[in-house]
Design an enzyme around this catalytic site. Sequence first.
Site, PDB file in Angstrom:
ATOM      1  N   ASN A  17       0.846  -1.215   0.000  1.00  0.00           N
ATOM      2  CA  ASN A  17       0.000   0.000   0.000  1.00  0.00           C
ATOM      3  C   ASN A  17       0.872   1.252   0.000  1.00  0.00           C
ATOM      4  O   ASN A  17       0.578   2.226  -0.688  1.00  0.00           O
ATOM      5  CB  ASN A  17      -0.951   0.006   1.198  1.00  0.00           C
ATOM      6  CG  ASN A  17      -2.200  -0.802   0.923  1.00  0.00           C
ATOM      7  OD1 ASN A  17      -3.049  -0.413   0.116  1.00  0.00           O
ATOM      8  ND2 ASN A  17      -2.311  -1.954   1.574  1.00  0.00           N
ATOM      9  N   MET A  93       1.274  -2.489  12.128  1.00  0.00           N
ATOM     10  CA  MET A  93       0.600  -3.457  12.976  1.00  0.00           C
ATOM     11  C   MET A  93       0.855  -3.239  14.476  1.00  0.00           C
ATOM     12  O   MET A  93       0.987  -4.173  15.245  1.00  0.00           O
ATOM     13  CB  MET A  93       1.002  -4.890  12.555  1.00  0.00           C
ATOM     14  CG  MET A  93       0.728  -5.181  11.094  1.00  0.00           C
ATOM     15  SD  MET A  93      -0.952  -4.758  10.516  1.00  0.00           S
ATOM     16  CE  MET A  93      -1.791  -6.307  10.748  1.00  0.00           C
ATOM     17  N   ARG A  94       0.917  -1.972  14.880  1.00  0.00           N
ATOM     18  CA  ARG A  94       1.031  -1.643  16.314  1.00  0.00           C
ATOM     19  C   ARG A  94      -0.171  -0.804  16.688  1.00  0.00           C
ATOM     20  O   ARG A  94      -0.540   0.120  15.944  1.00  0.00           O
ATOM     21  CB  ARG A  94       2.259  -0.760  16.591  1.00  0.00           C
ATOM     22  CG  ARG A  94       3.576  -1.315  16.217  1.00  0.00           C
ATOM     23  CD  ARG A  94       4.149  -2.325  17.163  1.00  0.00           C
ATOM     24  NE  ARG A  94       4.201  -1.925  18.565  1.00  0.00           N
ATOM     25  CZ  ARG A  94       4.307  -2.797  19.576  1.00  0.00           C
ATOM     26  NH1 ARG A  94       4.321  -4.078  19.349  1.00  0.00           N
ATOM     27  NH2 ARG A  94       4.378  -2.381  20.811  1.00  0.00           N
ATOM     28  N   LEU A  96      -1.908   2.156  18.573  1.00  0.00           N
ATOM     29  CA  LEU A  96      -1.405   3.476  18.983  1.00  0.00           C
ATOM     30  C   LEU A  96      -2.207   3.958  20.189  1.00  0.00           C
ATOM     31  O   LEU A  96      -3.438   3.793  20.242  1.00  0.00           O
ATOM     32  CB  LEU A  96      -1.549   4.461  17.820  1.00  0.00           C
ATOM     33  CG  LEU A  96      -0.623   4.160  16.625  1.00  0.00           C
ATOM     34  CD1 LEU A  96      -1.091   4.881  15.371  1.00  0.00           C
ATOM     35  CD2 LEU A  96       0.833   4.519  16.947  1.00  0.00           C
ATOM     36  N   ASN A 110      -6.052   5.229   8.013  1.00  0.00           N
ATOM     37  CA  ASN A 110      -5.618   3.833   7.999  1.00  0.00           C
ATOM     38  C   ASN A 110      -6.366   3.085   6.911  1.00  0.00           C
ATOM     39  O   ASN A 110      -7.460   3.483   6.532  1.00  0.00           O
ATOM     40  CB  ASN A 110      -5.956   3.199   9.365  1.00  0.00           C
ATOM     41  CG  ASN A 110      -5.580   1.725   9.458  1.00  0.00           C
ATOM     42  OD1 ASN A 110      -4.496   1.330   9.020  1.00  0.00           O
ATOM     43  ND2 ASN A 110      -6.462   0.906  10.007  1.00  0.00           N
ATOM     44  N   HIS A 112      -7.847  -0.785   6.221  1.00  0.00           N
ATOM     45  CA  HIS A 112      -8.119  -2.048   6.917  1.00  0.00           C
ATOM     46  C   HIS A 112      -8.812  -2.999   5.937  1.00  0.00           C
ATOM     47  O   HIS A 112      -9.702  -2.585   5.196  1.00  0.00           O
ATOM     48  CB  HIS A 112      -9.017  -1.780   8.138  1.00  0.00           C
ATOM     49  CG  HIS A 112      -9.337  -3.027   8.893  1.00  0.00           C
ATOM     50  ND1 HIS A 112      -8.428  -3.651   9.709  1.00  0.00           N
ATOM     51  CD2 HIS A 112     -10.456  -3.790   8.911  1.00  0.00           C
ATOM     52  CE1 HIS A 112      -8.980  -4.747  10.228  1.00  0.00           C
ATOM     53  NE2 HIS A 112     -10.212  -4.852   9.750  1.00  0.00           N
ATOM     54  N   SER A 139     -11.474  -0.798   3.727  1.00  0.00           N
ATOM     55  CA  SER A 139     -11.959   0.525   4.151  1.00  0.00           C
ATOM     56  C   SER A 139     -10.772   1.437   4.444  1.00  0.00           C
ATOM     57  O   SER A 139      -9.816   1.021   5.104  1.00  0.00           O
ATOM     58  CB  SER A 139     -12.758   0.411   5.465  1.00  0.00           C
ATOM     59  OG  SER A 139     -13.749  -0.593   5.397  1.00  0.00           O
ATOM     60  N   ASP A 148      -9.443  -0.031  14.817  1.00  0.00           N
ATOM     61  CA  ASP A 148     -10.171  -0.151  13.548  1.00  0.00           C
ATOM     62  C   ASP A 148     -11.529   0.549  13.575  1.00  0.00           C
ATOM     63  O   ASP A 148     -12.522   0.052  13.015  1.00  0.00           O
ATOM     64  CB  ASP A 148     -10.331  -1.638  13.145  1.00  0.00           C
ATOM     65  CG  ASP A 148      -8.977  -2.302  12.925  1.00  0.00           C
ATOM     66  OD1 ASP A 148      -8.038  -1.617  12.480  1.00  0.00           O
ATOM     67  OD2 ASP A 148      -8.851  -3.501  13.217  1.00  0.00           O
TER      68      ASP A 148
HETATM   69  C1  GAR Z   1      -3.014  -4.707   4.108  1.00  0.00           C
HETATM   70  O1  GAR Z   1      -3.888  -5.704   3.656  1.00  0.00           O
HETATM   71  C2  GAR Z   1      -3.691  -3.806   5.115  1.00  0.00           C
HETATM   72  O2  GAR Z   1      -5.043  -3.577   4.837  1.00  0.00           O
HETATM   73  C3  GAR Z   1      -3.553  -4.612   6.381  1.00  0.00           C
HETATM   74  O3  GAR Z   1      -2.241  -5.129   6.324  1.00  0.00           O
HETATM   75  C4  GAR Z   1      -1.892  -5.319   4.950  1.00  0.00           C
HETATM   76  C5  GAR Z   1      -0.573  -4.622   4.712  1.00  0.00           C
HETATM   77  O4  GAR Z   1      -0.076  -4.906   3.443  1.00  0.00           O
HETATM   78  N1  GAR Z   1      -3.741  -3.791   7.550  1.00  0.00           N
HETATM   79  C6  GAR Z   1      -4.321  -4.210   8.661  1.00  0.00           C
HETATM   80  O5  GAR Z   1      -4.728  -5.334   8.812  1.00  0.00           O
HETATM   81  C7  GAR Z   1      -4.448  -3.138   9.741  1.00  0.00           C
HETATM   82  N2  GAR Z   1      -5.439  -3.491  10.694  1.00  0.00           N
HETATM   83  P1  GAR Z   1       1.019  -3.992   2.795  1.00  0.00           P
HETATM   84  O6  GAR Z   1       2.152  -3.902   3.817  1.00  0.00           O
HETATM   85  O7  GAR Z   1       1.449  -4.747   1.561  1.00  0.00           O
HETATM   86  O8  GAR Z   1       0.411  -2.666   2.491  1.00  0.00           O
END
Ligand code: GAR
Length: 216
Positions: A17, A93-94, A96, A110, A112, A139, A148
């Site tokens: 992303n 993935m922390r 806050l 963010n 999700h 989202s 979230d």
């Molecule tokens: C993505 O699918 C994002 O939506 C998810 O982690 C992945 C990261 O991929 N985020 C979460 O689950 C946050 N709660 P990326 O590092 O390739 O962007």
Amino acid sequence: MPEAMRTAILISGRGSNMETLLKASASPDYPVEMALVLSNNPEAKGLTTASQAGIKAVALDHRDYADRDSFESALTARLLEAGIEMICLAGFMRLLNPAFVTKWHNRLINIHPSLLPAYKGLDTYARAIDAGETYAGCSVHYVRPEMDAGPIILQAAVHILDGDTPEGLASRVLAEEHRIYPEALKMVALGKVDVRNEKVVGYDPDAAIAALENQG
Ligand code: GAR
């Protein structure tokens, strides 16, 4: 054109992303300047990708700090030092602390991998498949202290197919994430997204999606 909004991306891993956000911001008419990528994980692949793209990429290992507060103080110091106005969490993935989230109120977004408010947390794909949902999705939302949660800026839905696997579904959802995150950030940067009573108002999400589809 108004000045581009100085933005940081926070990652923990792969950074796909992040990469789509960096690519979008490389276009001269995109209203965002990507000034910094920060990761709590020094091994994050995304740090290398960001450096290769010429973006300042910094690892702040959370394990080097006594607690969440001191880690977040260090994070804040880096963000302020770089003159950051807006933060995008992209696979960060922390959790806050409320103090950090409140400091960046409506300047912290963010992505999700679910159609929030459904399926907060982890393993969203397997849980949606197991529950017999027909749709999954993703989202982009403003961040609030609860995990979230927060006003939703853009969403995209993805069909769950017969015999779908979490991996297969994840890759189709990820393609949608890459489509909507740059668009959501652009809308925020252009001041098109207003939050009232904890809901996003002031634009038509269907029109935003249609505009995206027209871009192919
Ligand atoms: C993505 O699918 C994002 O939506 C998810 O982690 C992945 C990261 O991929 N985020 C979460 O689950 C946050 N709660 P990326 O590092 O390739 O962007």
